[in-house]
Scaffold this active site. Structure first.
Site, PDB file in Angstrom:
ATOM      1  N   LYS A   1      -1.330 -15.473   6.741  1.00 36.71           N
ATOM      2  CA  LYS A   1      -0.375 -14.849   5.825  1.00 36.71           C
ATOM      3  C   LYS A   1       0.527 -15.930   5.271  1.00 36.71           C
ATOM      4  O   LYS A   1       1.078 -16.741   6.017  1.00 36.71           O
ATOM      5  CB  LYS A   1       0.472 -13.808   6.602  1.00 36.71           C
ATOM      6  CG  LYS A   1       1.493 -13.103   5.734  1.00 36.71           C
ATOM      7  CD  LYS A   1       0.875 -11.929   4.995  1.00 36.71           C
ATOM      8  CE  LYS A   1       1.707 -11.445   3.821  1.00 36.71           C
ATOM      9  NZ  LYS A   1       1.430 -12.182   2.558  1.00 36.71           N
TER      10      LYS A   1
ATOM     11  N   GLN B   1       4.761 -22.079   7.895  1.00 35.06           N
ATOM     12  CA  GLN B   1       4.551 -20.628   7.770  1.00 35.06           C
ATOM     13  C   GLN B   1       4.103 -20.026   9.100  1.00 35.06           C
ATOM     14  O   GLN B   1       4.517 -18.934   9.479  1.00 35.06           O
ATOM     15  CB  GLN B   1       3.480 -20.378   6.703  1.00 35.06           C
ATOM     16  CG  GLN B   1       3.399 -18.933   6.219  1.00 35.06           C
ATOM     17  CD  GLN B   1       4.446 -18.598   5.175  1.00 35.06           C
ATOM     18  OE1 GLN B   1       4.600 -19.319   4.217  1.00 35.06           O
ATOM     19  NE2 GLN B   1       5.173 -17.516   5.372  1.00 35.06           N
TER      20      GLN B   1
ATOM     21  N   LYS C   1       7.170 -19.708  11.271  1.00 32.33           N
ATOM     22  CA  LYS C   1       8.090 -18.734  10.651  1.00 32.33           C
ATOM     23  C   LYS C   1       7.595 -17.310  10.892  1.00 32.33           C
ATOM     24  O   LYS C   1       8.344 -16.424  11.307  1.00 32.33           O
ATOM     25  CB  LYS C   1       8.141 -19.019   9.154  1.00 32.33           C
ATOM     26  CG  LYS C   1       9.029 -18.095   8.352  1.00 32.33           C
ATOM     27  CD  LYS C   1       8.716 -18.107   6.863  1.00 32.33           C
ATOM     28  CE  LYS C   1       8.664 -19.509   6.280  1.00 32.33           C
ATOM     29  NZ  LYS C   1       8.595 -19.492   4.800  1.00 32.33           N
TER      30      LYS C   1
ATOM     31  N   LYS D   1      -1.394 -20.853   3.607  1.00 38.90           N
ATOM     32  CA  LYS D   1      -0.719 -21.148   2.331  1.00 38.90           C
ATOM     33  C   LYS D   1      -1.770 -21.546   1.318  1.00 38.90           C
ATOM     34  O   LYS D   1      -2.797 -22.126   1.680  1.00 38.90           O
ATOM     35  CB  LYS D   1       0.270 -22.308   2.506  1.00 38.90           C
ATOM     36  CG  LYS D   1       1.364 -22.327   1.465  1.00 38.90           C
ATOM     37  CD  LYS D   1       2.551 -21.466   1.871  1.00 38.90           C
ATOM     38  CE  LYS D   1       3.523 -21.250   0.763  1.00 38.90           C
ATOM     39  NZ  LYS D   1       4.722 -20.532   1.224  1.00 38.90           N
TER      40      LYS D   1
ATOM     41  N   ASP E   1       4.886 -17.501  -4.181  1.00 36.33           N
ATOM     42  CA  ASP E   1       5.732 -18.638  -3.794  1.00 36.33           C
ATOM     43  C   ASP E   1       6.178 -19.230  -5.129  1.00 36.33           C
ATOM     44  O   ASP E   1       6.164 -18.528  -6.156  1.00 36.33           O
ATOM     45  CB  ASP E   1       4.962 -19.633  -2.920  1.00 36.33           C
ATOM     46  CG  ASP E   1       5.892 -20.666  -2.266  1.00 36.33           C
ATOM     47  OD1 ASP E   1       6.501 -20.360  -1.229  1.00 36.33           O
ATOM     48  OD2 ASP E   1       6.033 -21.790  -2.799  1.00 36.33           O
TER      49      ASP E   1
ATOM     50  N   THR F   1      13.704 -12.320   0.384  1.00 40.61           N
ATOM     51  CA  THR F   1      13.949 -13.670   0.911  1.00 40.61           C
ATOM     52  C   THR F   1      15.428 -14.013   0.755  1.00 40.61           C
ATOM     53  O   THR F   1      16.086 -14.443   1.704  1.00 40.61           O
ATOM     54  CB  THR F   1      13.068 -14.708   0.182  1.00 40.61           C
ATOM     55  OG1 THR F   1      11.738 -14.221   0.131  1.00 40.61           O
ATOM     56  CG2 THR F   1      13.106 -16.048   0.866  1.00 40.61           C
TER      57      THR F   1
HETATM   58  P1  NDP Z   1      10.566 -19.894  -8.114  1.00 39.44           P
HETATM   59  O1  NDP Z   1       9.452 -20.565  -8.802  1.00 39.44           O
HETATM   60  O2  NDP Z   1      10.867 -18.468  -8.416  1.00 39.44           O
HETATM   61  O3  NDP Z   1      11.930 -20.698  -8.343  1.00 39.44           O
HETATM   62  C1  NDP Z   1      12.082 -22.054  -8.049  1.00 39.44           C
HETATM   63  C2  NDP Z   1      13.402 -22.517  -8.613  1.00 39.44           C
HETATM   64  O4  NDP Z   1      13.654 -23.851  -8.224  1.00 39.44           O
HETATM   65  C3  NDP Z   1      13.442 -22.505 -10.142  1.00 39.44           C
HETATM   66  O5  NDP Z   1      14.755 -22.200 -10.544  1.00 39.44           O
HETATM   67  C4  NDP Z   1      13.087 -23.953 -10.479  1.00 39.44           C
HETATM   68  O6  NDP Z   1      13.542 -24.342 -11.751  1.00 39.44           O
HETATM   69  C5  NDP Z   1      13.854 -24.668  -9.391  1.00 39.44           C
HETATM   70  N1  NDP Z   1      13.346 -26.001  -9.118  1.00 39.44           N
HETATM   71  C6  NDP Z   1      12.075 -26.384  -8.933  1.00 39.44           C
HETATM   72  N2  NDP Z   1      12.016 -27.705  -8.669  1.00 39.44           N
HETATM   73  C7  NDP Z   1      13.283 -28.141  -8.681  1.00 39.44           C
HETATM   74  C8  NDP Z   1      13.889 -29.384  -8.482  1.00 39.44           C
HETATM   75  N3  NDP Z   1      13.152 -30.478  -8.214  1.00 39.44           N
HETATM   76  N4  NDP Z   1      15.243 -29.475  -8.584  1.00 39.44           N
HETATM   77  C9  NDP Z   1      15.990 -28.400  -8.867  1.00 39.44           C
HETATM   78  N5  NDP Z   1      15.474 -27.171  -9.055  1.00 39.44           N
HETATM   79  C10 NDP Z   1      14.147 -27.053  -8.961  1.00 39.44           C
HETATM   80  O7  NDP Z   1      10.293 -20.084  -6.556  1.00 39.44           O
HETATM   81  P2  NDP Z   1      10.891 -19.264  -5.334  1.00 39.44           P
HETATM   82  O8  NDP Z   1      12.294 -18.869  -5.600  1.00 39.44           O
HETATM   83  O9  NDP Z   1       9.906 -18.235  -4.947  1.00 39.44           O
HETATM   84  O10 NDP Z   1      10.842 -20.371  -4.191  1.00 39.44           O
HETATM   85  C11 NDP Z   1      11.892 -21.291  -3.954  1.00 39.44           C
HETATM   86  C12 NDP Z   1      11.753 -21.876  -2.562  1.00 39.44           C
HETATM   87  O11 NDP Z   1      11.793 -20.814  -1.590  1.00 39.44           O
HETATM   88  C13 NDP Z   1      10.427 -22.615  -2.293  1.00 39.44           C
HETATM   89  O12 NDP Z   1      10.670 -23.644  -1.363  1.00 39.44           O
HETATM   90  C14 NDP Z   1       9.561 -21.536  -1.635  1.00 39.44           C
HETATM   91  O13 NDP Z   1       8.534 -22.091  -0.839  1.00 39.44           O
HETATM   92  C15 NDP Z   1      10.616 -20.836  -0.775  1.00 39.44           C
HETATM   93  N6  NDP Z   1      10.301 -19.486  -0.342  1.00 39.44           N
HETATM   94  C16 NDP Z   1       9.944 -18.514  -1.229  1.00 39.44           C
HETATM   95  C17 NDP Z   1       9.705 -17.234  -0.784  1.00 39.44           C
HETATM   96  C18 NDP Z   1       9.412 -16.107  -1.709  1.00 39.44           C
HETATM   97  O14 NDP Z   1       9.341 -14.975  -1.220  1.00 39.44           O
HETATM   98  N7  NDP Z   1       9.276 -16.321  -3.014  1.00 39.44           N
HETATM   99  C19 NDP Z   1       9.763 -16.903   0.642  1.00 39.44           C
HETATM  100  C20 NDP Z   1      10.205 -17.990   1.477  1.00 39.44           C
HETATM  101  C21 NDP Z   1      10.443 -19.227   0.987  1.00 39.44           C
HETATM  102  P3  NDP Z   1      12.595 -24.091 -13.028  1.00 39.44           P
HETATM  103  O15 NDP Z   1      12.280 -22.618 -13.048  1.00 39.44           O
HETATM  104  O16 NDP Z   1      13.431 -24.511 -14.172  1.00 39.44           O
HETATM  105  O17 NDP Z   1      11.366 -24.917 -12.791  1.00 39.44           O
HETATM  106  O1  2IT Z   2       7.256 -19.330   2.173  1.00 42.76           O
HETATM  107  C1  2IT Z   2       7.124 -18.102   2.331  1.00 42.76           C
HETATM  108  O2  2IT Z   2       7.422 -17.548   3.394  1.00 42.76           O
HETATM  109  C2  2IT Z   2       6.610 -17.311   1.208  1.00 42.76           C
HETATM  110  N1  2IT Z   2       6.378 -17.862   0.144  1.00 42.76           N
HETATM  111  C3  2IT Z   2       6.347 -15.847   1.386  1.00 42.76           C
HETATM  112  C4  2IT Z   2       4.982 -15.603   1.954  1.00 42.76           C
HETATM  113  C5  2IT Z   2       4.547 -14.160   2.035  1.00 42.76           C
HETATM  114  O3  2IT Z   2       3.418 -13.976   2.500  1.00 42.76           O
HETATM  115  O4  2IT Z   2       5.291 -13.255   1.664  1.00 42.76           O
END
Ligand code: NDP
Ligand code: 2IT
Length: 445
Positions: free
Chosen positions: A89, A110, A113, A125, A165, A209
Site C-alpha cells: 500500500k 511507507q 508508516k 510505492k 502522492d 494527511t
Molecule cells: P502535491 O503535488 O499536491 O503538492 C506538492 C507541493 O509542493 C506543491 O505545492 C509543489 O509546488 C511544492 N513543491 C514541490 N517541490 C518543491 C520544492 N522543491 N520546493 C518548494 N515547494 C515544492 O503533493 P502532496 O501534497 O500530495 O505531497 C507533498 C508531500 O507529502 C510529499 O512528500 C508526499 O510524499 C507527502 N505525502 C503525501 C500524502 C498524500 O496523501 N498526498 C500522504 C503522505 C505524505 P508546485 O505545485 O508549484 O510544483
Molecule cells: O506517502 C504516503 O503515505 C502517501 N502518499 C499516501 C499513500 C496511500 O496509500 O494513501
C-alpha cells in the site's frame, strides 16, 4: 563491527547510486539500533537485509502521445516493498525527480508508516518521471492510461493498492481507475484509493494527511502543556498536504505566517488559506496571485527556509530534502521549537540531528503524515463492505488513529528511555518492530 553498522556500510556500497534510499535507510536503522542490541539473534536471521530489500521492483516503459502527435516515453515503476502486514500500500508519484532511489526511500518509509496505523497494510510505492506541469487534461489522461496499461497486472485489492502522492490527486486516480476497469472488466473499487467520492472514494481522504498532522501535533503540544493558539507557523508546499494542514491549523488557532510552492514563498502575518484554495480552482494555479487577491503580504522567489522570519512551528509539506543543516540552523535561530513533518523526508539527516541536539520537538513524517494512508485504509474497508461512512465518522476514526500513533510513541519512549521530544526514534522503533515480528511469525525466509 556491529550488525547495524555493517549493513549500513554494505548498502552504501551496494546502492551507491541511490542517495535518497541510503539516506532513508541510514536514518531508520541508526534510530532503531537498540532493537538489534536487544536481539542479537536477528543478525543470523538477516532481518535488516530482509527489511531493506524490496520484495519486488517493477520497472516499465510508459509511452504516450502529446497533443501535437509527438510520442514520448517515460519510466514507470512500482516497488512492492514489504507485504508482511498486508497488501502493498502506498502512493504513486508523478514528478521529474522520480527515480528508483526516490521510490525505494518512499517505499521503505511507507512500510513502517503503515505499520504505525495498525491497519492491515504492507508498504509499496510507485510513480514515474513524467512531469505533469503544463500538460493538457488529455495528455494527463493518456499518460495515466498508459501507466495503468502495464501496472494493472501487478495490482489488486488483496495484492497491491496504489493511491496518490505528488502530482497524483483525485483526477489522476480517476483516470487510472477507469483504465484498470476497462482492461480487466472488473469494477474492484478497492484496487486504488483516493478515488472520487462519487465512485468509491472516502470522504475526508483528500484532507486526511493535512488534518492528521495537526491532530498529532496538537496532542504532542498538549503533552508539553503548550497552547497551540497563536503559535507562529510556516508551511512549505501548497499541494494536497500543505493546503489541508493549513486549513486545520487555522481552525485550531495556529497563526500561519508563511507558505510556499515551487515558485517561491509568501509572507503574510495573517495568511488566509481560503485565498489559496480559491486560486487552486483556476488552471493554471498561480501561487503568487495570493498577494494581488489578499492585497497584503509579499511574494519572494526562492525557498521559504532561506528567509529570516520568527517562527514557532514548522510544517514542511512539499518534498524531500527541503531542509539541510544550514536551513535547520536558521530555523532554530529564528525561534522554532517544533518540527512537524508533513512531507516524506523533508529534512536531511544532519538537520534532524541538529534539531534533536537543540532540544526541538521533532515529529517525523512517518507518524505525522500517516493520516493519509490510514484514511486510504479506511477507504479500503468501505470498499470491501460496500458501505460508506459520513465525513464525521471518517474524521473521528482518523483522530483515533493519530491518537493511537501518539500513544505508541509514548509507550516506546518509556520502554526505551527515549527523550520525550524525540518522536523520530519512538515512531521508527514502533513501526520497525511490528514489521519484524510479522516477518518472523510468518517465516518468510
Ligand atoms: P502535491 O503535488 O499536491 O503538492 C506538492 C507541493 O509542493 C506543491 O505545492 C509543489 O509546488 C511544492 N513543491 C514541490 N517541490 C518543491 C520544492 N522543491 N520546493 C518548494 N515547494 C515544492 O503533493 P502532496 O501534497 O500530495 O505531497 C507533498 C508531500 O507529502 C510529499 O512528500 C508526499 O510524499 C507527502 N505525502 C503525501 C500524502 C498524500 O496523501 N498526498 C500522504 C503522505 C505524505 P508546485 O505545485 O508549484 O510544483
Ligand atoms: O506517502 C504516503 O503515505 C502517501 N502518499 C499516501 C499513500 C496511500 O496509500 O494513501
Amino acid at each position: 563491527m556491529k550488525y547495524v553498522d555493517r549493513v549500513i556500510e554494505e548498502y552504501k556500497v551496494k546502492d551507491a547510486s541511490q542517495p535518497e534510499f541510503i539516506q532513508a535507510m541510514e536514518e531508520v536503522i541508526k534510530s532503531v539500533e537498540v532493537i538489534f542490541d536487544n536481539h542479537p539473534e536477528y543478525e543470523n536471521m538477516a532481518i535488516l537485509e530482509r527489511l531493506l530489500e524490496p520484495e519486488r521492483t517493477i520497472k516499465f516503459k510508459v509511452p504516450w502521445i502529446d497533443d501535437k502527435g509527438v510520442t514520448h516515453v517515460n519510466r514507470g515503476y512500482r516497488i512492492q516493498y514489504n507485504s508482511a502486514l498486508g497488501p502493498y500500500k502506498g502512493g504513486i508519484r508523478f514528478h521529474p525527480s522520480v527515480t528508483e532511489s526516490v521510490l525505494k526511500f518512499l517505499g521503505l518509509e511507507q512500510t513502517f508508516k503503515n505499520a504505525l496505523t495498525n491497519l492491515p497494510m504492507g508498504g509499496g510505492k510507485g510513480g514515474s518521471d513524467f512531469d505533469p506541469i503544463n500538460k493538457s487534461e488529455l495528455e494527463i489522461m493518456r499518460f495515466c492510461q498508459s501507466y495503468m496499461t502495464e501496472l494493472y497486472r501487478h495490482i489488486g485489492e488483496n495484492v497491491d493498492v496504489p493511491a496518490g502522492d505528488m502530482g497524483v490527486g483525485a483526477r489522476e486516480i480517476g483516470y487510472l481507475f477507469g483504465q484498470y476497469r476497462r482492461i480487466t472488466g472488473a469494477s474492484d473499487r478497492g484496487v486504488l484509493t483516493g478515488k472520487g467520492v462519487g465512485y468509491g472514494g472516502s470522504l475526508v481522504r483528500t484532507q486526511a494527511t493535512g488534518y492528521g498532522i495537526l491532530y498529532l501535533a496538537t496532542e504532542v503540544l498538549k503533552k508539553f502543556n503548550i497552547d497551540p493558539k497563536g503559535k507562529r507557523t510556516i508551511i512549505s508546499g501548497s499541494g494536497v498536504v500543505g493546503t489541508y494542514a493549513a486549513e486545520k491549523a487555522t481552525e485550531l488557532g495556529l497563526k500561519i505566517v508563511g507558505m510556499s510552492d515551487i515558485t517561491g514563498y509568501i509572507l503574510d502575518e495573517d495568511f488566509d488559506i481560503n485565498i489559496i484554495k480559491e486560486l487552486q480552482k483556476k488552471k493554471p494555479f498561480v501561487f503568487k496571485d495570493y498577494v494581488k487577491v489578499a492585497q497584503r503580504g509579499e511574494f519572494f522567489p526562492g525557498s521559504i527556509y532561506d528567509t529570516d522570519v520568527k517562527v514557532d512551528i514548522v510544517m514542511p509539506c512539499a518534498t524531500q530534502n527541503e531542509i539541510n543543516l544550514e536551513r535547520a540552523r536558521r530555523l532554530v535561530k529564528n525561534g522554532m521549537f517544533m518540527m512537524a513533518e508533513g512531507a516524506n523526508m523533508p529534512n536531511s539527516n544532519e538537520a534532524i540531528e541538529y534539531f534533536l541536539k537543540n532540544d526541538i520537538i521533532v515529529v517525523p513524517g512517518k507518524a505525522g503524515n500517516a493520516g493519509g494512508v490510514a484514511t486510504s485504509g479506511l477507504e479500503m474497508t468501505q470498499n470491501s463492505t460496500r458501505l460508506y461512512w459520513s465525513a464525521e465518522e471518517v474524521d473521528s476514526k482518523l483522530k483515533d488513529i493519530m491518537h493511537n500513533i501518539h500513544q505508541q510513541c509514548l509507550t516506546i519512549m518509556d520502554e526505551y528511555n527515549i527523550d520525550q521530544k524525540n518522536y523520530v526514534a519512538a515512531a521508527n522503533i514502533a513501526g520497525v518492530q511490528k514489521v519484524i515480528d510479522a516477518m518472523i511469525a510468518q517465516g518468510d525466509y
